[in-house]
Enzyme design. Structure first.
Site, mmCIF file in Angstrom:
data_model
loop_
_atom_site.group_PDB
_atom_site.id
_atom_site.type_symbol
_atom_site.label_atom_id
_atom_site.label_comp_id
_atom_site.label_asym_id
_atom_site.label_seq_id
_atom_site.Cartn_x
_atom_site.Cartn_y
_atom_site.Cartn_z
ATOM 1 N N SER A 1 13.892 -16.213 16.465
ATOM 2 C CA SER A 1 14.174 -17.310 15.088
ATOM 3 C C SER A 1 15.765 -16.328 14.184
ATOM 4 O O SER A 1 15.920 -15.720 15.252
ATOM 5 C CB SER A 1 13.270 -17.528 13.902
ATOM 6 N N LYS A 2 15.955 -17.093 13.368
ATOM 7 C CA LYS A 2 17.539 -16.981 12.875
ATOM 8 C C LYS A 2 16.930 -15.469 12.072
ATOM 9 O O LYS A 2 17.925 -14.906 11.911
ATOM 10 C CB LYS A 2 17.759 -17.889 11.627
#
Length: 564
Positions: free
Chosen positions: A298-299
């Site tokens: 994820s980010k």
């Protein structure tokens, strides 16, 4: 015992409990009591292979989505089939034209050209879900007429109450409202009042579904954990699982290759396929891409979108290569593939069902390998344009750029690394180098003696004459200079490197000094590049009080700065 009824799609066997007759199942029954579905889809012939990549234009193209697109592309190309791009933009609030354009741009950058879809067209269009609402309505009404779907007039408050009760009883949040068995009169009464309604699919109360996933093997679900699900919202908008089923069937998709997070959706979709009598595709669910801590990438783990990696200086061919290896391999030790080679080697059987860890360091290293494997003229053009675009150089081509690329390429893994590599070459951090712990041995090795002789060679024009002759002249001068000082090897080259480049390490010193010499008259170095010419470097060396330099009295930064 049960009996087998029909084969509405490839290899699908539907077992119906005796007390539910087929006509009731298809048209009359208000409550389907149970059946068992086993999906084992034989591979269609090569000519009929049709796969799709169906992104939602609600953000950037994630590397996981890019890998899914790649696997679909490779499977289609390896089978001589079609790769279809479909935009799933039914999320009206979050979908944007800008996101759609970014996704198309990223796919094109990766070289994943599609046979049908936006900007290409095709005989199964339109290829945006927002343009297919009439088709969804048609199939929803068909399910309503056949009894597989019913109208539900429950309010949000009533639905929330059902969820709360189910939670208290530790049961799945299954719909238990009255509309599953409402009479025609009750339904007509609500319609007459204009009460908003959803369309709910009747799920059999017993039985199970089994599929033979091409990657994961046999996967099964019990139907009693599902409950009647919505296929059309009260505002007339179709729900994801319904759209996908109708689209895949009407676009003649033969294989659905997608992320494992969509695996639970297969149950709803299989029920819709059966109810509509539509052909069901083969399924292959690819494992998620994981972060180093084995959580979902994820980010928070850094860059995750194709666009971000492109801006960071990664090459499309390196990204395609690396993404292919996240869950697939050809069974050999080889790690380097072109897109054409991947098409030749790819098989769905070699896709691993275990999660693959995204290793940023390895991706970076692989990009460097691809970068240096480019034809010399392509690499020079790529890096030259990078230097000009970032304002280090005023030109993007010429002899200086060609020589600089050849000198620096081994230290470049990303295109953007070229900026740092050239800036380092042009800079002269003499003070920082000599003030560092690693610089101490150089200072203590009678550095002032080397400085004096180097300044003499410069003042006499001897050094410049050697540099004018190029590499051969430089080599002759270095040997002569070493003999005059009775130095060779490290005791000669280390002080020379520090004094001429201001650094302890770097690319080939001779080639670097020659390039610096030519850079002074090339006119391609931008004023803001921080370039310290050879003449300026000798001025700095001349103004340092080397004899008084000691551990307790280092070169003052202001002395160096003043000379600049």
């Amino acid at each position: 015992m049960g009996s087998l009824v029909g084969t509405p799609w490839w290899g699908i066997r539907v077992r119906v409990i005796p007390e539910i007759s087929p006509p009731m199942l298809l048209f009359r029954s208000r409550i389907l009591r149970g059946f068992s579905v086993s999906a084992s889809s034989p591979l269609p012939s090569t000519n009929s292979v049709r796969v799709r990549f169906a992104p939602s234009p609600t953000g950037n193209l994630h590397v996981g989505g890019a890998r899914t697109a790649l696997f679909n592309y490779l499977f289609a190309r390896s089978k001589g089939g079609k790769f279809v791009l479909r935009i799933e933009d039914t999320d009206i609030e979050r979908s944007t034209k800008e996101s759609e354009e970014a996704v198309l741009r990223d796919l094109s950058w990766l070289g994943l050209d599609w046979d049908e879809g936006p900007s290409v067209g095709g005989m199964y269009g339109p290829y945006r879900q927002s343009e297919r609402n009439a088709l969804y309505r048609q199939y929803a009404d068909q399910l309503l007429q056949s009894g597989h779907v019913y109208r539900c007039f429950c309010t949000n408050e009533e639905l929330e109450k059902m969820k709360e009760i189910a939670k208290l009883k530790q049961l799945p949040p299954i719909y238990t409202g009255k509309w599953v068995s409402a009479t025609d009169d009750e339904v007509e009464e609500e319609l007459a009042k204009g009460t908003p309604c959803t369309y709910r699919f009747r799920v059999p109360k017993e039985g199970n579904l089994k599929i033979d996933d091409l990657i994961r093997g046999e996967v099964s679900w019990n139907l009693d954990t599902l409950g009647d699900f919505v296929i059309m919202r009260s505002n007339g908008q179709p729900v994801y699982n319904f759209c996908v089923t109708v689209d895949d069937a009407t676009m003649a998709i033969s294989h659905v290759i997608r992320a494992e997070e969509h695996l639970p959706n297969t149950l709803r979709q299989a029920l819709i396929y059966k109810a509509l009598g539509l052909t069901m595709p083969c399924f292959a669910h690819v494992s998620l891409i994981l972060a180093p801590d084995r959580s979902k990438l994820s980010k928070r783990h850094g860059a995750t979108s194709v666009g971000q990696f492109r801006e960071m200086g990664f090459l499309p061919q390196a990204m395609v290569n690396y993404l292919a290896l996240l869950g697939w391999g050809d069974g050999t030790e080889n790690e380097f593939f072109t897109l054409d080679q991947l098409v030749e080697k790819f098989t769905i059987e070699r896709v691993n069902k275990s999660g693959a860890v995204f290793d940023s360091a390895k991706f970076r290293w692989m990009n460097g390998q691809h970068l240096r494997s480019l034809p010399s003229e392509d690499l020079t053009k790529l890096i030259g344009e990078q230097w000009k675009s970032t304002g280090i150089l005023t030109e993007s081509e010429g002899s200086f750029i060609e020589e600089a690329v050849q000198l620096l390429k081994d230290g470049i893994e990303l295109i953007t690394d070229a900026d740092t590599a050239l800036s380092n070459l042009l800079s002269y951090p003499l003070h920082a180098t000599l003030a560092s712990p690693d610089g101490k041995p150089v200072l203590e090795d009678q550095l002032s003696e080397v400085v004096a002789n180097l300044l003499a060679a410069y003042d006499s024009g001897e050094l410049n004459c050697a540099l004018e002759e190029g590499h051969t002249g430089w080599q002759k001068w270095v040997k002569s200079f070493g003999r005059s000082l009775k130095r060779k090897g490290k005791s000669l080259f280390m002080p020379l490197r520090v004094l001429l480049t201001g650094k302890l390490h770097g690319p080939d010193m001779g080639a670097g000094v020659l390039l610096l010499y030519r850079a002074g008259s090339s006119g391609v170095i931008a004023p803001q590049a921080g370039f310290v010419t050879l003449d300026e470097r000798f001025k700095i060396l001349r103004e340092v009080e080397w004899q008084s330099f000691s551990k307790d009295n280092p070169i003052m930064e202001s002395t160096v700065a003043k000379s600049l």
